[in-house]
Design a protein around this motif. Structure first.
Motif, mmCIF file in Angstrom:
data_model
loop_
_atom_site.group_PDB
_atom_site.id
_atom_site.type_symbol
_atom_site.label_atom_id
_atom_site.label_comp_id
_atom_site.label_asym_id
_atom_site.label_seq_id
_atom_site.Cartn_x
_atom_site.Cartn_y
_atom_site.Cartn_z
ATOM 1 N N ALA A 159 -4.290 0.710 0.905
ATOM 2 C CA ALA A 159 -4.382 0.119 -0.437
ATOM 3 C C ALA A 159 -5.643 0.649 -1.103
ATOM 4 O O ALA A 159 -6.663 0.868 -0.444
ATOM 5 N N GLY A 167 0.809 -1.213 0.000
ATOM 6 C CA GLY A 167 0.000 0.000 0.000
ATOM 7 C C GLY A 167 0.842 1.264 0.000
ATOM 8 O O GLY A 167 2.045 1.237 -0.237
ATOM 9 N N SER A 168 0.194 2.367 0.262
ATOM 10 C CA SER A 168 0.849 3.671 0.292
ATOM 11 C C SER A 168 0.772 4.253 1.693
ATOM 12 O O SER A 168 -0.281 4.209 2.326
ATOM 13 N N PRO A 169 1.890 4.826 2.183
ATOM 14 C CA PRO A 169 1.824 5.447 3.506
ATOM 15 C C PRO A 169 0.973 6.711 3.463
ATOM 16 O O PRO A 169 1.087 7.524 2.547
ATOM 17 N N THR A 170 0.074 6.839 4.422
ATOM 18 C CA THR A 170 -0.826 7.987 4.521
ATOM 19 C C THR A 170 -0.959 8.353 5.994
ATOM 20 O O THR A 170 -1.096 7.475 6.837
ATOM 21 N N ARG A 191 -0.710 2.370 6.340
ATOM 22 C CA ARG A 191 -0.553 1.959 4.951
ATOM 23 C C ARG A 191 -1.952 1.726 4.381
ATOM 24 O O ARG A 191 -2.779 1.056 4.993
ATOM 25 N N THR A 249 0.967 7.395 10.829
ATOM 26 C CA THR A 249 1.164 6.914 9.464
ATOM 27 C C THR A 249 0.656 5.484 9.371
ATOM 28 O O THR A 249 1.076 4.609 10.137
#
Length: 113
Positions: A64, A51-54, A62, A60
């Motif tokens: 998807a 996934g992407s760190p947000t 992760r 923070t």
């Protein structure tokens, strides 16, 4: 075109309602182009890896993303209600309480975001 913007937990999500007479999305899975109102927005959820760190609520995580699932509606009110519910649901999936989600509706011209 209406942009439905949700903000909560320090992050944001924007989806689009294509209105009567506007060119709705034509990608695979898009609703019948005869639908007067079409809602399109990402779907996402928290994952442990990948996934992407947000940043959400100062932490923070992760996230998807799933392929957007366009939906067609007969009325503007139906589309707006579904859009707002969708945005609230996406935030709930990453731990943001419904009461902490602000939703704004912005009218814009096609091709301008």
């Amino acid at each position: 075109m209406l942009l439905i913007r949700g903000r909560g937990g320090g992050t944001a999500l924007t989806g689009t309602i294509f209105e009567r007479g506007e060119a709705a999305p034509s990608f695979r899975g898009a609703p019948d182009e005869d639908a007067p109102y079409v809602w399109v927005c990402d779907e996402f959820y928290e994952v442990e890896s990948g996934g992407s760190p947000t940043e959400v609520n100062g932490e923070t995580i992760r996230v998807a993303f799933e392929t957007p699932m366009p939906r067609g509606f007969d009325t503007r009110d139906q589309a707006l209600a579904a859009a707002k519910e969708h945005v609230r649901t996406q935030f709930a999936r990453v731990g943001v309480a419904e009461a902490d989600v602000e939703i704004a509706v912005e009218k814009t011209e096609p091709g301008r975001r």
